[in-house]
Design a protein around this motif. Sequence first.
Motif, PDB file in Angstrom:
ATOM      1  N   THR A 464     -28.812 -18.846  39.227  1.00 33.25           N
ATOM      2  CA  THR A 464     -28.278 -18.095  38.085  1.00 33.25           C
ATOM      3  C   THR A 464     -27.507 -19.014  37.148  1.00 33.25           C
ATOM      4  OG1 THR A 464     -28.104 -16.118  39.466  1.00 33.25           O
ATOM      5  CG2 THR A 464     -26.826 -16.149  37.416  1.00 33.25           C
ATOM      6  N   THR A 467     -29.975 -21.266  35.258  1.00 39.17           N
ATOM      7  CA  THR A 467     -30.723 -20.470  34.283  1.00 39.17           C
ATOM      8  C   THR A 467     -29.875 -20.172  33.057  1.00 39.17           C
ATOM      9  OG1 THR A 467     -32.050 -19.471  36.049  1.00 39.17           O
ATOM     10  CG2 THR A 467     -31.979 -18.324  33.921  1.00 39.17           C
ATOM     11  N   LEU A 471     -31.287 -23.699  31.415  1.00 38.18           N
ATOM     12  CA  LEU A 471     -32.613 -23.264  30.970  1.00 38.18           C
ATOM     13  C   LEU A 471     -32.544 -22.454  29.681  1.00 38.18           C
ATOM     14  CD1 LEU A 471     -34.264 -22.265  34.381  1.00 38.18           C
ATOM     15  CD2 LEU A 471     -34.016 -24.518  33.334  1.00 38.18           C
ATOM     16  N   ASP A 472     -31.677 -21.467  29.649  1.00 40.08           N
ATOM     17  CA  ASP A 472     -31.592 -20.637  28.436  1.00 40.08           C
ATOM     18  C   ASP A 472     -31.220 -21.445  27.196  1.00 40.08           C
ATOM     19  OD1 ASP A 472     -32.346 -18.435  29.876  1.00 40.08           O
ATOM     20  OD2 ASP A 472     -30.335 -17.567  30.044  1.00 40.08           O
ATOM     21  N   PRO A 478     -37.370 -18.446  31.689  1.00 46.93           N
ATOM     22  CA  PRO A 478     -36.993 -18.377  33.105  1.00 46.93           C
ATOM     23  C   PRO A 478     -38.008 -17.652  33.971  1.00 46.93           C
ATOM     24  CG  PRO A 478     -35.700 -16.815  31.822  1.00 46.93           C
ATOM     25  CD  PRO A 478     -36.491 -17.623  30.836  1.00 46.93           C
ATOM     26  N   SER A 482     -38.491 -21.233  37.452  1.00 46.17           N
ATOM     27  CA  SER A 482     -37.646 -20.483  38.376  1.00 46.17           C
ATOM     28  C   SER A 482     -37.820 -21.048  39.775  1.00 46.17           C
ATOM     29  CB  SER A 482     -38.012 -19.000  38.364  1.00 46.17           C
ATOM     30  OG  SER A 482     -39.228 -18.771  39.052  1.00 46.17           O
ATOM     31  N   TRP A 518     -37.254 -26.094  42.543  1.00 49.81           N
ATOM     32  CA  TRP A 518     -37.635 -25.498  41.266  1.00 49.81           C
ATOM     33  C   TRP A 518     -39.155 -25.499  41.102  1.00 49.81           C
ATOM     34  CZ3 TRP A 518     -34.589 -22.524  38.607  1.00 49.81           C
ATOM     35  CH2 TRP A 518     -33.195 -22.718  38.623  1.00 49.81           C
TER      36      TRP A 518
END
Length: 868
Positions: A464, A467, A471-472, A478, A482, A518
């Motif tokens: 979390t 991400t 990532l965001d 995502p 993931s 990942w």
Amino acid sequence: MAGLMPGLALARHPDVAAIRPRRHPPSLISKLLSTTVTGFPTVVPTFAASFLPGPGPTQMVRTESWDDFSAAVATMSSANQVLACYTAIQSMNRTWFYGAFQPGSGAYYLLRTTDPSAFQQAFNQNQGSYNLVDFNIIFEMGQVYYTGYWLASGTPKVQTLLVGLSFQDLVSQWTTLSNNNNRMTRIQVFPQFDASSFAALFEQGGGGYILYVEPADAFANDVTAKFSGNTLIGLGFDPVSGNMAGCWRDKSNPSQFAFNQDWPTLMATTQQANAGGMILAAMTAYPNAPDFDSYFEANLTPFTMGYGYAVAKDGVIISTGQGYARSPNELQNPGTPFTGDTRLNLASVSKAVTGVALEVLLQQHSNVTLDSPFWPLIQNQVPNPNPGVKTVTLRNLATMKSGLMQEYNEGPITPPNGDFWGYLNTYLAQPLEGTPGVTYYYDNTNFSILQGVIEEVSGMDYVTFVTQYVLDPAGINPAIFSATPDPPNTAALTYGGPGDQRAGFYWGPLGFVAPAGWISSAHELVKVAAALRGTSVLPAAVVSEMLNDGIGWYTSVGNFGTYYQHNGSIGNGLNPPQRLNTALVRLGEGYDIALVSDSLAPADVVGLCISAFDSRGVPAASLPPNAVSVATVVHAASFLPAIAPGAFVAIFGAGFAGAAQDWTATIGSSGVLPQELAQVQVRVAGQPAYVNYVSPTQINVLLPSGLPPGDAIVEVTNGTGGITAPVTISSVAPGFFAYRLHGVLYAAALFAGSDVYVAAHGALPGYPSRAAQAGDVIEFYGSGMGPTDPPAPNGLVLAQDYPAVDLAAFQASIGGIPAQVLYAGLVGAGLYQVNVQVPNGLTGGDQPVILTASGQPTQPNVMITVQA
């Protein structure tokens, strides 16, 4: 009902609207014709050449196939011109040949073969009557081709040919032959078994001699300085390393060396040299940009079941793939293609992601630094470590210098019995085996500990946290990037190579995500590196510190600077093993690359990515200025070489125009198509073409319908100069307009009489879409499909449709099942509409569509989405 064949049995009877021509081109088609094809491989060959005394003038020839080159040699021979030298380079999905001819006559022998023994045998048989003038060895579309040109001679030279040597073996043979009064006259370098392989030609003679191999820029300097007392007589470019190889003999006067010239400039240089009593005697071609496709085809494709890669530069990402994500032998979803959007476990590339996440954590918690001991941060979970553990810092963990216990096989990638903290408690109770900050040992558990640190300090689950904060901000999807693998029946599997007949190995979720868990596609993975060139994830100073201090990344020195990278590989215990290989590399000059392969090649993929980039030979700053140059001329719908009268054609190259624009504003209300746009004009076979779109690197034109089939010349001019290129015009060359989505090529097709596109629901943002069903009538759009009755006018916006001369000349199939063609005709200038009814019996999913017009098929691998 125009276009409906009498007596035709239909799965569902179409109404009149289902076969009616559309009066305005669909918006997606217009967009395809007025948008630069991003990432289309516009490698423009660059040349190095040596000029020696000889009779001129030199005649220059460029062709885009061996057959065309052979025909050119025959034509020149009949005009009393013999080949002095030639070179070749793969680009635009084919191989281009460049030749220099000088006055002369005599019988010649030209050979092209994939068999090195046959090539050597031909050389031996020609000894005593022919001289081998020049030869070229190139990796072309999955094969090494050996080509040579021999010229008959009344006094043949005594020659020796060596093929397929390592550089060390070449030097040994060169030394022996030179000591026995032989001198090297030609040298070639080509890829073989992921390494550089050398070939050389010798002839009897004396005098000075030099053999040298070095990076291209340094080579150019040494030709004119270090080795100025000798004359370069043979040279070759190494596509594996980016080096240039050359052989020298005694000084010739006059002589000249040219470097980093495009083809038009080399032609001009050759004319000037002819005036000075010289001919072009040796040359080699090399790419002006990284040619990743060709490099991976030579050095990765032969060893893997499949792979995908993505390259990012200046905010643009290009991705593609080769081979299979699931082999043709799988029971479920066999033959699934590997694309740039195929997800695969990243293995240790996960550590590079964790390095970024660690730096983000430190930015959020200023009281924690890289040199903070890690144990106080996790002491609530690990209350009783070995005392020595308490001195180990976050930096020690991230650089693999923790001194912690060395584990078997680099440590686990998932917690034994699923107990994350239970395992770490047991592990951290063990005494140190090395000195923190000094002893290097690669161990996954270093990063498993960092996973725990991130969770404890942030109060968030590791996945979390990454991400939300990595990532965001990097713009990564995502759902693709993931820790959750795809289901076993659809996931990409791992293999032992392209010939692996076994079921592929499925990698489930890995509990230690930070070191190896990942999962991503190459397209999403490369966004990690691309984001680090901006500040969306980390400040620039922190990125620099992370990369240079090795926080989850390693350093490599390449031809164009310092690169930063991490590789990954995991495999099962089978014999032979099934092992994947992954890489993320920050290259020089703003390039980033990600590669994921479901098999392990002999060379690690990090090395392949770096070599592919370095194999260009020279940095961008050393390349010729962006003069007008044409790299290729192709069908604007299929992007294949075949073009036809009345078809849209795309010209790729450089230096064409300023800002991109299409012909819409120029046409206005006149209805007349322009023959000039932004000062760009194009003539084909002497006839003006209608300029549809221009950009700095691409021109789209509509050919006149009256062009005769056969060989022709394309002339491109703008306000600063011009260039010509050869083409071959076919009578019919059908091609679908299509778009690429998630690595798959889809036809830009609509349901007849509607504005709904044929695609999965929601697949095309901004366009309504649904999957096709049996009985649906679909409008396909293309170009180059032949004449109409009555003939459509040239150079005008069409006020009506123009049906094809013979509807029976069109056949279609969907998913291998014949489909009925209900209408075919021009509905816009150069734009064909073909209405096809979806047959019964199709399996749901993506199905290939093939249309033939007068026996000629559209491009392969074009899909539509079908609902079962």
